[in-house]
Write a protein that holds these residues in place. Sequence first.
Motif, short mmCIF file in Angstrom:
data_model
loop_
_atom_site.label_atom_id
_atom_site.label_comp_id
_atom_site.label_asym_id
_atom_site.label_seq_id
_atom_site.Cartn_x
_atom_site.Cartn_y
_atom_site.Cartn_z
N LYS A 69 0.81 -1.22 0.00
CA LYS A 69 0.00 0.00 0.00
C LYS A 69 0.84 1.27 0.00
CE LYS A 69 -4.17 -1.86 1.88
NZ LYS A 69 -4.38 -3.02 2.51
N ASP A 70 1.96 1.25 0.67
CA ASP A 70 2.81 2.44 0.76
C ASP A 70 4.02 2.33 -0.17
OD1 ASP A 70 1.13 3.53 2.70
OD2 ASP A 70 2.16 2.46 4.30
N ALA A 71 3.82 1.69 -1.30
CA ALA A 71 4.93 1.49 -2.22
C ALA A 71 5.52 2.83 -2.66
CB ALA A 71 4.46 0.71 -3.44
N LEU A 72 6.82 2.95 -2.52
CA LEU A 72 7.50 4.18 -2.90
C LEU A 72 7.89 4.18 -4.38
CD1 LEU A 72 9.83 4.57 0.21
CD2 LEU A 72 7.69 5.77 -0.25
N THR A 73 7.94 3.01 -4.97
CA THR A 73 8.38 2.90 -6.35
C THR A 73 7.20 3.16 -7.28
OG1 THR A 73 9.91 1.19 -5.60
CG2 THR A 73 9.64 1.43 -7.96
N THR A 74 7.38 4.13 -8.16
CA THR A 74 6.31 4.49 -9.09
C THR A 74 6.28 3.50 -10.26
OG1 THR A 74 7.74 5.89 -10.43
CG2 THR A 74 6.62 6.93 -8.53
N THR A 75 5.18 3.50 -10.95
CA THR A 75 5.09 2.64 -12.13
C THR A 75 6.10 3.08 -13.19
OG1 THR A 75 3.29 3.97 -12.99
CG2 THR A 75 2.68 2.03 -11.73
N ALA A 76 6.42 4.36 -13.23
CA ALA A 76 7.40 4.87 -14.21
C ALA A 76 8.76 4.20 -14.01
CB ALA A 76 7.53 6.38 -14.09
N HIS A 77 9.13 3.92 -12.77
CA HIS A 77 10.40 3.24 -12.49
C HIS A 77 10.47 1.90 -13.23
CE1 HIS A 77 13.68 1.33 -10.29
NE2 HIS A 77 12.87 0.30 -10.13
N PHE A 78 9.39 1.15 -13.20
CA PHE A 78 9.38 -0.17 -13.84
C PHE A 78 9.36 -0.04 -15.36
CE2 PHE A 78 7.67 -0.71 -9.59
CZ PHE A 78 8.54 -1.68 -9.11
N GLU A 79 8.68 0.96 -15.85
CA GLU A 79 8.68 1.19 -17.30
C GLU A 79 10.07 1.59 -17.79
OE1 GLU A 79 5.47 3.98 -17.45
OE2 GLU A 79 3.97 2.40 -17.21
N GLU A 80 10.79 2.37 -17.00
CA GLU A 80 12.15 2.78 -17.36
C GLU A 80 13.12 1.60 -17.32
OE1 GLU A 80 13.01 5.89 -14.55
OE2 GLU A 80 11.47 7.20 -15.41
N ASN A 81 12.84 0.62 -16.49
CA ASN A 81 13.71 -0.56 -16.35
C ASN A 81 13.17 -1.76 -17.09
OD1 ASN A 81 15.93 0.27 -14.43
ND2 ASN A 81 14.10 0.99 -13.37
N ASN A 82 12.32 -1.53 -18.05
CA ASN A 82 11.63 -2.60 -18.76
C ASN A 82 12.59 -3.57 -19.45
OD1 ASN A 82 9.45 -4.02 -19.73
ND2 ASN A 82 9.09 -2.65 -21.43
N PHE A 83 13.51 -3.05 -20.22
CA PHE A 83 14.51 -3.88 -20.89
C PHE A 83 15.88 -3.28 -20.58
CE2 PHE A 83 10.74 -4.75 -23.50
CZ PHE A 83 10.77 -6.14 -23.51
N PRO A 84 16.50 -3.71 -19.47
CA PRO A 84 17.77 -3.10 -19.06
C PRO A 84 18.92 -3.47 -20.01
CG PRO A 84 17.29 -5.01 -17.71
CD PRO A 84 16.09 -4.80 -18.60
#
Length: 154
Positions: A69-84
Motif C-alpha cells: 500500500k505504501d509502495a514508494l516505487t512508481t510505475t514509471a520506475h518499472f517502465e524505465e527498467n523494462n529492458f535493461p
Amino acid sequence: MNKELQLIKQQLTDTYDGDPWYGRSLASILNEVATKHAWAVKVNNNHNNTVLLYHIINWRLFTISRFEKDALTTTAHFEENNFPSFPQPTESVWRNGMQSLTLTQQHLLDKINKTTDEILDKKVPGREYNFRTLLNGIVQHDIYHIGQIMVSLK
C-alpha cells in the motif's frame, strides 16, 4: 477459501518450476541457458536472454510492489527498467539474475498467500486494470518469454 488466488498461485508455480501443461517450466529452460545463449543470441534480433531474464524480474517486482500500500516505487520506475542494458556481459550478471528470479517468485507467492480473493477485483495502483488481470498477466508474460527463450536455444 481463496479458490481463484490458489489457482493463480498454482499456475505461477507450474510456469516457474513445475510441470506446466504446455511443456517445460521457466526455471528448467533458464537453467539450460549457457553463457553463449545468455548474451550472444538475440531473440527476434532484439533482446538477448539476459535482458529477457531481467525484464521478467522487473515485472515481477512491479507486481509485488502493487501489493504494498505504501509502495514508494512508481510505475514509471518499472517502465524505465523494462529492458535493461548491461555494459559488460558476465556470468555473475546471469547468476545474480537467476537468484533474483527465484527470490521474486517466492516473494510473489508470499504476497498472494497473505491476501484474499477480494483483492482480485481491486484496481492496481497506478494502472487502469484490476489484480485479476495483473496476476493472470504475469503468468501469460512468463509463458510468452519462455517461448522466446526456447527459440534461442535451437
